[in-house]
Scaffold this motif. Structure first.
Motif, mmCIF file in Angstrom:
data_model
loop_
_atom_site.group_PDB
_atom_site.id
_atom_site.type_symbol
_atom_site.label_atom_id
_atom_site.label_comp_id
_atom_site.label_asym_id
_atom_site.label_seq_id
_atom_site.Cartn_x
_atom_site.Cartn_y
_atom_site.Cartn_z
ATOM 1 N N LEU A 83 1.392 54.559 54.422
ATOM 2 C CA LEU A 83 2.253 53.474 53.957
ATOM 3 C C LEU A 83 2.519 52.474 55.082
ATOM 4 O O LEU A 83 2.412 51.266 54.888
ATOM 5 C CB LEU A 83 3.592 54.033 53.454
ATOM 6 C CG LEU A 83 4.724 53.017 53.271
ATOM 7 C CD1 LEU A 83 4.426 52.066 52.126
ATOM 8 C CD2 LEU A 83 6.056 53.705 53.069
ATOM 9 N N ILE A 84 2.842 52.971 56.261
ATOM 10 C CA ILE A 84 3.131 52.101 57.399
ATOM 11 C C ILE A 84 1.903 51.283 57.768
ATOM 12 O O ILE A 84 1.986 50.084 58.035
ATOM 13 C CB ILE A 84 3.623 52.932 58.598
ATOM 14 C CG1 ILE A 84 4.990 53.529 58.283
ATOM 15 C CG2 ILE A 84 3.700 52.081 59.862
ATOM 16 C CD1 ILE A 84 5.465 54.541 59.293
ATOM 17 N N ASP A 85 0.750 51.941 57.775
ATOM 18 C CA ASP A 85 -0.498 51.238 58.084
ATOM 19 C C ASP A 85 -0.730 50.101 57.098
ATOM 20 O O ASP A 85 -1.070 48.980 57.478
ATOM 21 C CB ASP A 85 -1.670 52.227 58.038
ATOM 22 C CG ASP A 85 -2.990 51.561 58.393
ATOM 23 O OD1 ASP A 85 -3.123 51.078 59.516
ATOM 24 O OD2 ASP A 85 -3.885 51.526 57.516
ATOM 25 N N ARG A 86 -0.529 50.381 55.807
ATOM 26 C CA ARG A 86 -0.687 49.359 54.765
ATOM 27 C C ARG A 86 0.339 48.237 54.944
ATOM 28 O O ARG A 86 0.008 47.054 54.862
ATOM 29 C CB ARG A 86 -0.518 50.009 53.389
ATOM 30 C CG ARG A 86 -0.275 49.054 52.224
ATOM 31 C CD ARG A 86 -1.516 48.353 51.746
ATOM 32 N NE ARG A 86 -1.213 47.380 50.720
ATOM 33 C CZ ARG A 86 -2.112 46.811 49.930
ATOM 34 N NH1 ARG A 86 -3.369 47.143 50.031
ATOM 35 N NH2 ARG A 86 -1.768 45.919 49.029
ATOM 36 N N ALA A 87 1.580 48.604 55.200
ATOM 37 C CA ALA A 87 2.660 47.626 55.309
ATOM 38 C C ALA A 87 2.404 46.634 56.428
ATOM 39 O O ALA A 87 2.584 45.419 56.258
ATOM 40 C CB ALA A 87 3.989 48.340 55.529
ATOM 41 N N LEU A 88 1.969 47.131 57.585
ATOM 42 C CA LEU A 88 1.766 46.252 58.733
ATOM 43 C C LEU A 88 0.471 45.447 58.618
ATOM 44 O O LEU A 88 0.427 44.275 58.991
ATOM 45 C CB LEU A 88 1.766 47.078 60.025
ATOM 46 C CG LEU A 88 3.102 47.762 60.353
ATOM 47 C CD1 LEU A 88 2.978 48.617 61.601
ATOM 48 C CD2 LEU A 88 4.218 46.736 60.510
ATOM 49 N N LYS A 89 -0.559 46.073 58.085
ATOM 50 C CA LYS A 89 -1.844 45.379 57.956
ATOM 51 C C LYS A 89 -1.781 44.268 56.911
ATOM 52 O O LYS A 89 -2.409 43.231 57.046
ATOM 53 C CB LYS A 89 -2.944 46.382 57.587
ATOM 54 C CG LYS A 89 -4.336 45.793 57.610
ATOM 55 C CD LYS A 89 -5.394 46.851 57.303
ATOM 56 C CE LYS A 89 -5.519 47.864 58.412
ATOM 57 N NZ LYS A 89 -6.612 48.831 58.184
ATOM 58 N N TYR A 90 -0.973 44.484 55.856
ATOM 59 C CA TYR A 90 -0.891 43.522 54.756
ATOM 60 C C TYR A 90 0.469 42.814 54.729
ATOM 61 O O TYR A 90 0.919 42.392 53.670
ATOM 62 C CB TYR A 90 -1.110 44.238 53.424
ATOM 63 C CG TYR A 90 -2.527 44.701 53.182
ATOM 64 C CD1 TYR A 90 -3.380 44.005 52.327
ATOM 65 C CD2 TYR A 90 -3.022 45.843 53.806
ATOM 66 C CE1 TYR A 90 -4.679 44.437 52.097
ATOM 67 C CE2 TYR A 90 -4.317 46.282 53.592
ATOM 68 C CZ TYR A 90 -5.137 45.580 52.734
ATOM 69 O OH TYR A 90 -6.428 46.016 52.515
ATOM 70 N N LYS A 91 1.100 42.677 55.880
ATOM 71 C CA LYS A 91 2.465 42.132 55.901
ATOM 72 C C LYS A 91 2.554 40.687 55.407
ATOM 73 O O LYS A 91 3.619 40.230 55.010
ATOM 74 C CB LYS A 91 3.084 42.250 57.283
ATOM 75 C CG LYS A 91 2.405 41.452 58.371
ATOM 76 C CD LYS A 91 3.126 41.691 59.697
ATOM 77 C CE LYS A 91 2.468 40.929 60.825
ATOM 78 N NZ LYS A 91 3.164 41.166 62.119
ATOM 79 N N GLU A 92 1.425 39.968 55.418
ATOM 80 C CA GLU A 92 1.430 38.599 54.899
ATOM 81 C C GLU A 92 1.264 38.561 53.383
ATOM 82 O O GLU A 92 1.402 37.513 52.761
ATOM 83 C CB GLU A 92 0.310 37.780 55.557
ATOM 84 C CG GLU A 92 0.408 37.674 57.069
ATOM 85 C CD GLU A 92 1.731 37.068 57.526
ATOM 86 O OE1 GLU A 92 2.208 36.124 56.861
ATOM 87 O OE2 GLU A 92 2.283 37.545 58.535
ATOM 88 N N LEU A 93 0.958 39.707 52.782
ATOM 89 C CA LEU A 93 0.761 39.775 51.336
ATOM 90 C C LEU A 93 2.108 40.028 50.672
ATOM 91 O O LEU A 93 2.577 41.149 50.571
ATOM 92 C CB LEU A 93 -0.219 40.899 50.984
ATOM 93 C CG LEU A 93 -0.710 40.971 49.531
ATOM 94 C CD1 LEU A 93 -1.472 39.721 49.148
ATOM 95 C CD2 LEU A 93 -1.597 42.198 49.333
ATOM 96 N N LYS A 94 2.747 38.966 50.215
ATOM 97 C CA LYS A 94 4.125 39.039 49.732
ATOM 98 C C LYS A 94 4.278 39.911 48.485
ATOM 99 O O LYS A 94 5.366 40.416 48.217
ATOM 100 C CB LYS A 94 4.667 37.637 49.427
ATOM 101 C CG LYS A 94 4.490 36.624 50.554
ATOM 102 C CD LYS A 94 5.191 37.036 51.824
ATOM 103 C CE LYS A 94 5.084 35.969 52.888
ATOM 104 N NZ LYS A 94 5.632 36.370 54.190
ATOM 105 N N SER A 95 3.201 40.084 47.717
ATOM 106 C CA SER A 95 3.308 40.865 46.482
ATOM 107 C C SER A 95 3.631 42.336 46.758
ATOM 108 O O SER A 95 4.083 43.053 45.875
ATOM 109 C CB SER A 95 2.002 40.762 45.679
ATOM 110 O OG SER A 95 0.909 41.266 46.427
#
Length: 286
Positions: free
Chosen positions: A175-187
């Motif tokens: 989850l953390i990996d996804r959150a930081l990698k896609y932090k510009e993806l507002k959805s």
């Protein structure tokens, strides 16, 4: 709606000629005409280019392709939540039977996970009643996916409280990996926020201070914008609780400031729940 037909509809709605779009894509106008008339397939690369040129995002494209309806998969999750809230277990059972049939027919893992969710709802998420192999199956699936997509975020959120704490903390790394990698993806913001704050709550219960700090730091990185008011309030609340663990008196005031926000906004359920959590922690620290 067929892809070519939809491309033509989008182009016309943007008042663009075939020649303009073809030139932008560096293809011939007749070639684009064949695509629009569904006589020629389009590559994913060219489709992405067309959507970008026409200023249409992919989610909008899929929505239009599905005749301006939410896809069956997306819609089903909303429906099952309504069934759960209404205690409509008859509908839950019908959905389970339909999902089992669809899984046997297509072997689409989504339907298998939906069967498990229906079973868990029918058992009212009573951990004592839910078969261990369900937890094992979900854990193995989530562990097997190297890079989580939105689907895995939803799946993790749906079954979060079924996993043992150690498994939950291990899965949270993805989850953390996804959150930081896609932090510009507002959805992603809403569901990741829900997950982070639930994980912080679990970390408090199992007294894993290191994980509390990790989840809080991720939340602070994601929700620094002024318009993320709810998330910032939650961060303030949990930062206060964390300070209380370090026996810092100002933590009590910080958490109470966050609670006052919930009260002012008439979020009575949130206020009651989190005020109770604060009271419980203070009692434990006596």
């Amino acid at each position: 709606m067929k892809i070519g037909t939809l491309i033509k509809r989008i182009r016309k709605s943007k008042s663009l000629t075939q020649e303009q779009v073809a030139n932008a894509m560096m293809i011939t106008r007749p070639y684009l005409a064949k695509i629009e008339n569904n006589h020629h397939q389009i590559s994913s690369e060219k489709l992405t280019y067309i959507l970008d040129y026409c200023n249409v995002n992919y989610d909008e494209f899929l929505f239009m392709k599905n005749d301006f309806k939410v896809s069956e998969k997306t819609g089903t999750y909303s429906e099952i939540i309504d069934m759960y809230v209404k205690n409509d277990f008859e509908s839950v059972n019908k959905l389970k039977e339909h999902s089992q049939y669809k899984f046997e027919e297509t072997q689409d893992i989504y339907y298998r996970h939906l069967v498990i969710l229906c079973e868990c709802i029918a058992m009212k998420f009573d951990i004592e009643k839910i078969p261990e192999f369900y937890r094992q199956e979900l854990t193995e699936y989530l562990m097997s996916v190297n890079e989580w997509t939105y689907y895995e975020l939803v799946l993790f959120n749906n079954f979060l409280y079924l996993f043992p704490p150690n498994t939950t903390m291990l899965l949270a790394d993805n989850l953390i990996d996804r959150a930081l990698k896609y932090k510009e993806l507002k959805s992603d913001y809403e569901i990741i926020g829900m997950l982070l704050f639930n994980l912080i709550n679990i970390s408090f219960k199992i007294k894993n201070y290191k994980k509390i700090d990790i989840f809080l730091n991720v939340a602070k990185k994601l929700y620094s914008e002024q318009n993320r008011f709810f998330e910032q309030t939650m961060i303030k609340y949990y930062t206060g609780l964390r300070m209380i663990l370090d026996k810092k008196e100002e933590g009590i005031e910080l958490s109470r400031q966050a609670l006052e926000v919930f009260k002012l906004l008439d979020h009575h359920d949130l206020y009651t729940f989190y005020e109770g959590r604060l009271h419980q922690l203070l009692k434990e620290m006596e």
